[in-house]
Design a protein around this motif. Structure first.
Motif, PDB file in Angstrom:
ATOM      1  N   LYS A  40       0.784  -1.277  -0.074  1.00 54.33           N
ATOM      2  CA  LYS A  40       0.116   0.113  -0.102  1.00 54.33           C
ATOM      3  C   LYS A  40       0.601   1.274  -0.071  1.00 54.33           C
ATOM      4  CE  LYS A  40      -4.485  -1.159   0.306  1.00 54.33           C
ATOM      5  NZ  LYS A  40      -5.552  -1.000  -0.263  1.00 54.33           N
ATOM      6  N   GLN A  41       0.488   2.198  -0.706  1.00 54.73           N
ATOM      7  CA  GLN A  41       1.142   3.414  -0.820  1.00 54.73           C
ATOM      8  C   GLN A  41       1.070   4.301   0.585  1.00 54.73           C
ATOM      9  OE1 GLN A  41      -0.752   6.345  -3.376  1.00 54.73           O
ATOM     10  NE2 GLN A  41       0.345   7.920  -2.621  1.00 54.73           N
ATOM     11  N   ASP A  70      13.590   3.504  -4.850  1.00 55.47           N
ATOM     12  CA  ASP A  70      13.623   4.806  -5.913  1.00 55.47           C
ATOM     13  C   ASP A  70      12.420   4.138  -7.010  1.00 55.47           C
ATOM     14  OD1 ASP A  70      14.902   3.338  -8.058  1.00 55.47           O
ATOM     15  OD2 ASP A  70      16.905   3.998  -7.195  1.00 55.47           O
ATOM     16  N   MET A  71      12.226   5.201  -7.893  1.00 49.39           N
ATOM     17  CA  MET A  71      11.078   4.676  -8.820  1.00 49.39           C
ATOM     18  C   MET A  71      11.655   4.638 -10.155  1.00 49.39           C
ATOM     19  SD  MET A  71       7.624   6.822  -7.643  1.00 49.39           S
ATOM     20  CE  MET A  71       6.582   5.346  -8.816  1.00 49.39           C
ATOM     21  N   ALA A  72      12.870   3.838 -10.228  1.00 48.37           N
ATOM     22  CA  ALA A  72      13.588   3.803 -11.333  1.00 48.37           C
ATOM     23  C   ALA A  72      12.735   3.003 -12.579  1.00 48.37           C
ATOM     24  CB  ALA A  72      14.892   3.172 -11.196  1.00 48.37           C
ATOM     25  N   PRO A  73      12.277   2.098 -12.020  1.00 45.86           N
ATOM     26  CA  PRO A  73      11.264   1.260 -13.114  1.00 45.86           C
ATOM     27  C   PRO A  73      10.138   2.247 -13.663  1.00 45.86           C
ATOM     28  CG  PRO A  73      11.576   0.079 -10.769  1.00 45.86           C
ATOM     29  CD  PRO A  73      11.934   1.564 -10.623  1.00 45.86           C
ATOM     30  N   ASP A  74       9.831   3.135 -13.258  1.00 46.19           N
ATOM     31  CA  ASP A  74       9.112   4.196 -13.893  1.00 46.19           C
ATOM     32  C   ASP A  74       9.507   5.495 -14.390  1.00 46.19           C
ATOM     33  OD1 ASP A  74       6.441   2.715 -13.409  1.00 46.19           O
ATOM     34  OD2 ASP A  74       6.058   3.267 -11.774  1.00 46.19           O
ATOM     35  N   VAL A  98       9.412   1.712   5.085  1.00 48.69           N
ATOM     36  CA  VAL A  98       9.488   2.564   3.952  1.00 48.69           C
ATOM     37  C   VAL A  98       8.273   3.619   3.986  1.00 48.69           C
ATOM     38  CG1 VAL A  98      10.827   0.697   2.585  1.00 48.69           C
ATOM     39  CG2 VAL A  98       8.395   0.782   2.623  1.00 48.69           C
ATOM     40  N   LYS A  99       8.522   4.637   3.360  1.00 46.33           N
ATOM     41  CA  LYS A  99       7.573   5.507   2.948  1.00 46.33           C
ATOM     42  C   LYS A  99       7.361   5.630   1.552  1.00 46.33           C
ATOM     43  CE  LYS A  99       5.584   9.753   4.231  1.00 46.33           C
ATOM     44  NZ  LYS A  99       4.356   9.524   5.002  1.00 46.33           N
ATOM     45  N   LEU A 100       6.267   5.111   0.956  1.00 51.94           N
ATOM     46  CA  LEU A 100       5.924   4.799  -0.537  1.00 51.94           C
ATOM     47  C   LEU A 100       5.125   6.170  -0.815  1.00 51.94           C
ATOM     48  CD1 LEU A 100       5.177   1.167  -0.530  1.00 51.94           C
ATOM     49  CD2 LEU A 100       7.517   2.527  -1.215  1.00 51.94           C
ATOM     50  N   THR A 101       5.790   7.377  -1.243  1.00 51.02           N
ATOM     51  CA  THR A 101       5.141   8.764  -1.448  1.00 51.02           C
ATOM     52  C   THR A 101       4.151   8.542  -2.634  1.00 51.02           C
ATOM     53  OG1 THR A 101       7.018   9.221  -2.641  1.00 51.02           O
ATOM     54  CG2 THR A 101       6.848   9.936  -0.235  1.00 51.02           C
ATOM     55  N   MET A 102       4.397   7.815  -3.589  1.00 46.17           N
ATOM     56  CA  MET A 102       3.378   7.796  -4.702  1.00 46.17           C
ATOM     57  C   MET A 102       3.182   6.291  -5.258  1.00 46.17           C
ATOM     58  SD  MET A 102       5.492   9.643  -7.549  1.00 46.17           S
ATOM     59  CE  MET A 102       4.204   9.457  -9.030  1.00 46.17           C
ATOM     60  N   ALA A 103       1.939   5.877  -5.847  1.00 46.27           N
ATOM     61  CA  ALA A 103       1.722   4.951  -6.263  1.00 46.27           C
ATOM     62  C   ALA A 103       2.623   4.719  -7.470  1.00 46.27           C
ATOM     63  CB  ALA A 103       0.213   4.504  -6.767  1.00 46.27           C
ATOM     64  N   GLY A 104       3.075   3.258  -7.792  1.00 47.24           N
ATOM     65  CA  GLY A 104       3.679   3.080  -9.063  1.00 47.24           C
ATOM     66  C   GLY A 104       4.884   1.891  -8.662  1.00 47.24           C
ATOM     67  N   LEU A 125      15.653  -5.290  -6.625  1.00 46.42           N
ATOM     68  CA  LEU A 125      14.168  -5.812  -6.649  1.00 46.42           C
ATOM     69  C   LEU A 125      13.208  -4.946  -6.875  1.00 46.42           C
ATOM     70  CD1 LEU A 125      14.974  -7.853  -3.513  1.00 46.42           C
ATOM     71  CD2 LEU A 125      15.426  -8.712  -5.726  1.00 46.42           C
ATOM     72  N   THR A 126      12.291  -5.462  -7.578  1.00 47.70           N
ATOM     73  CA  THR A 126      11.093  -4.475  -7.979  1.00 47.70           C
ATOM     74  C   THR A 126       9.868  -4.974  -7.112  1.00 47.70           C
ATOM     75  OG1 THR A 126      10.501  -5.464  -9.992  1.00 47.70           O
ATOM     76  CG2 THR A 126      12.072  -3.795 -10.313  1.00 47.70           C
ATOM     77  N   PHE A 127       8.975  -3.716  -6.766  1.00 44.64           N
ATOM     78  CA  PHE A 127       7.913  -4.082  -6.333  1.00 44.64           C
ATOM     79  C   PHE A 127       6.861  -2.990  -6.585  1.00 44.64           C
ATOM     80  CE2 PHE A 127      10.236  -1.455  -3.201  1.00 44.64           C
ATOM     81  CZ  PHE A 127       9.212  -0.651  -2.547  1.00 44.64           C
ATOM     82  N   LYS A 128       5.589  -3.058  -6.431  1.00 48.13           N
ATOM     83  CA  LYS A 128       4.555  -2.097  -6.623  1.00 48.13           C
ATOM     84  C   LYS A 128       3.987  -1.403  -5.448  1.00 48.13           C
ATOM     85  CE  LYS A 128       1.037  -1.468  -9.985  1.00 48.13           C
ATOM     86  NZ  LYS A 128       0.522  -1.732 -11.344  1.00 48.13           N
ATOM     87  N   ALA A 129       3.712  -0.066  -5.558  1.00 46.58           N
ATOM     88  CA  ALA A 129       2.935   0.541  -4.490  1.00 46.58           C
ATOM     89  C   ALA A 129       1.535   0.956  -4.971  1.00 46.58           C
ATOM     90  CB  ALA A 129       3.541   1.786  -4.108  1.00 46.58           C
ATOM     91  N   VAL A 130       0.412   0.535  -4.368  1.00 37.71           N
ATOM     92  CA  VAL A 130      -0.729   0.825  -4.987  1.00 37.71           C
ATOM     93  C   VAL A 130      -1.769   1.822  -3.887  1.00 37.71           C
ATOM     94  CG1 VAL A 130      -0.969  -1.344  -6.112  1.00 37.71           C
ATOM     95  CG2 VAL A 130      -1.659  -1.452  -3.906  1.00 37.71           C
ATOM     96  N   LYS A 131      -2.537   2.211  -4.449  1.00 38.45           N
ATOM     97  CA  LYS A 131      -3.496   3.201  -3.669  1.00 38.45           C
ATOM     98  C   LYS A 131      -4.410   2.393  -2.626  1.00 38.45           C
ATOM     99  CE  LYS A 131      -3.260   7.181  -6.567  1.00 38.45           C
ATOM    100  NZ  LYS A 131      -3.821   8.317  -6.932  1.00 38.45           N
TER     101      LYS A 131
END
Length: 131
Positions: A40-41, A70-74, A98-104, A125-131
């Protein structure tokens, strides 16, 4: 004659090291694996497992000394956020607040030393933050 004796001594030493468990693994035999690929974001706990790829067993007591998200995958490598170590739930698992400041899509970069091994385990490693 001396060459034969030296060869036998070297062979015996190698066999003894293997049998006594002192043969070292290559640092490439270890990897981090992300446990939850979707979080979750906002404030979250990101967990990873360090495993020995040869047998799939978790590796406890590693010293994680470099972390970054970081948001390198986006395409936004400059978009970083706060990451801090958190208490582990079980041996071989490493957790981070962690503090996921935005979805992505986010990237976690880790570096660690495995006890008794030379070299550094490094994974992204990559992961996704969702609203």
């Amino acid at each position: 004659m001396k060459k034969i004796v030296l060869a036998r001594v070297a062979g015996a030493a190698l066999a003894l090291a293997v049998l006594s468990g002192q043969a070292r693994a290559d640092i490439k035999d270890y990897e981090f694996q992300i446990i939850d690929t979707e979080l979750k974001q906002g404030d979250a706990v990101l967990a990873v497992r360090l495993v020995d790829k040869r047998n799939g067993k978790p590796v406890p007591d590693a010293v994680v000394f470099a972390t970054r998200i970081d948001m390198a995958p986006d395409g936004m490598e400059g978009m970083t956020s706060k990451i801090e170590p958190a208490p582990a739930a079980e041996p071989g698992t490493y957790r981070f607040n962690v503090k996921l400041t935005m979805a992505g899509n986010w990237r976690l970069s880790l570096a660690a030393k495995v006890q008794g091994e030379t070299g550094t385990v490094e994974n992204r490693l990559t992961f996704k933050a969702v609203k």
